[in-house]
Design a protein around this motif. Sequence first.
Motif, PDB file in Angstrom:
ATOM      1  N   LYS A  12     -11.322   1.004  -1.689  1.00 22.24           N
ATOM      2  CA  LYS A  12     -11.153  -0.476  -1.462  1.00 22.24           C
ATOM      3  C   LYS A  12     -12.324  -1.117  -1.636  1.00 22.24           C
ATOM      4  O   LYS A  12     -11.630  -2.528  -1.619  1.00 22.24           O
ATOM      5  CB  LYS A  12     -10.433  -0.208   0.009  1.00 22.24           C
ATOM      6  N   GLU A  57       0.864  -1.500  -0.036  1.00 19.73           N
ATOM      7  CA  GLU A  57       0.466   0.159   0.002  1.00 19.73           C
ATOM      8  C   GLU A  57       0.917   1.526  -0.102  1.00 19.73           C
ATOM      9  O   GLU A  57       1.998   1.486   0.654  1.00 19.73           O
ATOM     10  CB  GLU A  57      -0.725   0.099   1.208  1.00 19.73           C
ATOM     11  N   GLU A  75     -11.499  -3.583   5.394  1.00 17.48           N
ATOM     12  CA  GLU A  75     -11.486  -1.786   4.870  1.00 17.48           C
ATOM     13  C   GLU A  75     -12.689  -1.096   4.664  1.00 17.48           C
ATOM     14  O   GLU A  75     -13.855  -1.569   4.001  1.00 17.48           O
ATOM     15  CB  GLU A  75     -10.759  -1.744   3.536  1.00 17.48           C
ATOM     16  N   THR A  76     -12.914   0.449   4.393  1.00 18.99           N
ATOM     17  CA  THR A  76     -13.514   1.515   4.557  1.00 18.99           C
ATOM     18  C   THR A  76     -13.705   2.088   3.740  1.00 18.99           C
ATOM     19  O   THR A  76     -14.956   2.879   3.054  1.00 18.99           O
ATOM     20  CB  THR A  76     -14.149   1.998   5.826  1.00 18.99           C
ATOM     21  N   GLU A  77     -12.206   2.839   3.289  1.00 25.85           N
ATOM     22  CA  GLU A  77     -11.737   3.807   2.476  1.00 25.85           C
ATOM     23  C   GLU A  77     -12.250   3.206   1.080  1.00 25.85           C
ATOM     24  O   GLU A  77     -12.792   2.064  -0.031  1.00 25.85           O
ATOM     25  CB  GLU A  77     -10.284   3.614   1.878  1.00 25.85           C
ATOM     26  N   TYR A 123      -2.192   0.945  -4.186  1.00 27.52           N
ATOM     27  CA  TYR A 123      -1.809  -0.705  -4.493  1.00 27.52           C
ATOM     28  C   TYR A 123      -0.742  -0.742  -5.465  1.00 27.52           C
ATOM     29  O   TYR A 123      -1.037   0.201  -6.254  1.00 27.52           O
ATOM     30  CB  TYR A 123      -2.514  -1.636  -3.991  1.00 27.52           C
ATOM     31  N   ARG A 154     -12.535  -4.529  -3.572  1.00 24.50           N
ATOM     32  CA  ARG A 154     -12.937  -5.441  -2.849  1.00 24.50           C
ATOM     33  C   ARG A 154     -14.564  -5.353  -4.062  1.00 24.50           C
ATOM     34  O   ARG A 154     -14.980  -7.343  -4.141  1.00 24.50           O
ATOM     35  CB  ARG A 154     -13.512  -5.535  -1.767  1.00 24.50           C
ATOM     36  N   PHE A 210       0.667  -6.215   2.145  1.00 27.13           N
ATOM     37  CA  PHE A 210      -0.738  -6.396   2.287  1.00 27.13           C
ATOM     38  C   PHE A 210      -1.034  -7.771   1.695  1.00 27.13           C
ATOM     39  O   PHE A 210      -1.827  -8.499   2.270  1.00 27.13           O
ATOM     40  CB  PHE A 210      -1.302  -5.091   0.992  1.00 27.13           C
ATOM     41  N   LEU A 251      -9.679  -7.442   2.315  1.00 27.72           N
ATOM     42  CA  LEU A 251     -10.127  -6.672   2.521  1.00 27.72           C
ATOM     43  C   LEU A 251     -11.392  -6.205   3.324  1.00 27.72           C
ATOM     44  O   LEU A 251     -12.541  -4.847   3.158  1.00 27.72           O
ATOM     45  CB  LEU A 251     -10.338  -5.883   0.582  1.00 27.72           C
TER      46      LEU A 251
END
Length: 163
Positions: free
Chosen positions: A93, A32, A88-90, A37, A97, A55, A85
């Motif tokens: 991402k 990351e 992840e909340t971004e 990525y 996913r 990652f 993933l």
Amino acid sequence: MDEWVIDKPLGQCCATGRQIQPGEEYYAALVETEQGYARRDFSAEAWTQQKPEVFCYWKTKLPVPDQKKQVFVDDDMLMAFFERLAVETEQEKVNFRFVLALVLMRKRRLKYDSSKNEDGKDIWHLRITGTQDFVDVVNPNLDEAQVAQLTSQIGQILQVELQ
């Protein structure tokens, strides 16, 4: 939506700078960065001596010129990446996913079961094929162009054909 620029393998260990020879095994990793990525390649020796924080990663071989391309990333690796993933909340991402989920559905590793609306988000409930286990994935309602772009980027990162 941001577009990631993913470098193709250069045949060089990013830890030591040593050239990786055709046919030699090495580790390809996803790291990351501030831009998203990025793929980094490590010789087997460098990986063993100073395994970097990554990652996810996979072991592969540098192709021999003019040799038929082999797929080194299997469905289990894609599932592991997908599962990693989950927390992840971004938004970038979450999108990534979701597209991985579509790829895994096409490969029949995930099967759509139902959907629900939770806190204004469309959540897909998917069954992991061959098990009684389920996973949830946020549907970010991407358009076809965004899905195609992310699918291409995933293929570039992992160097696989995702069709």
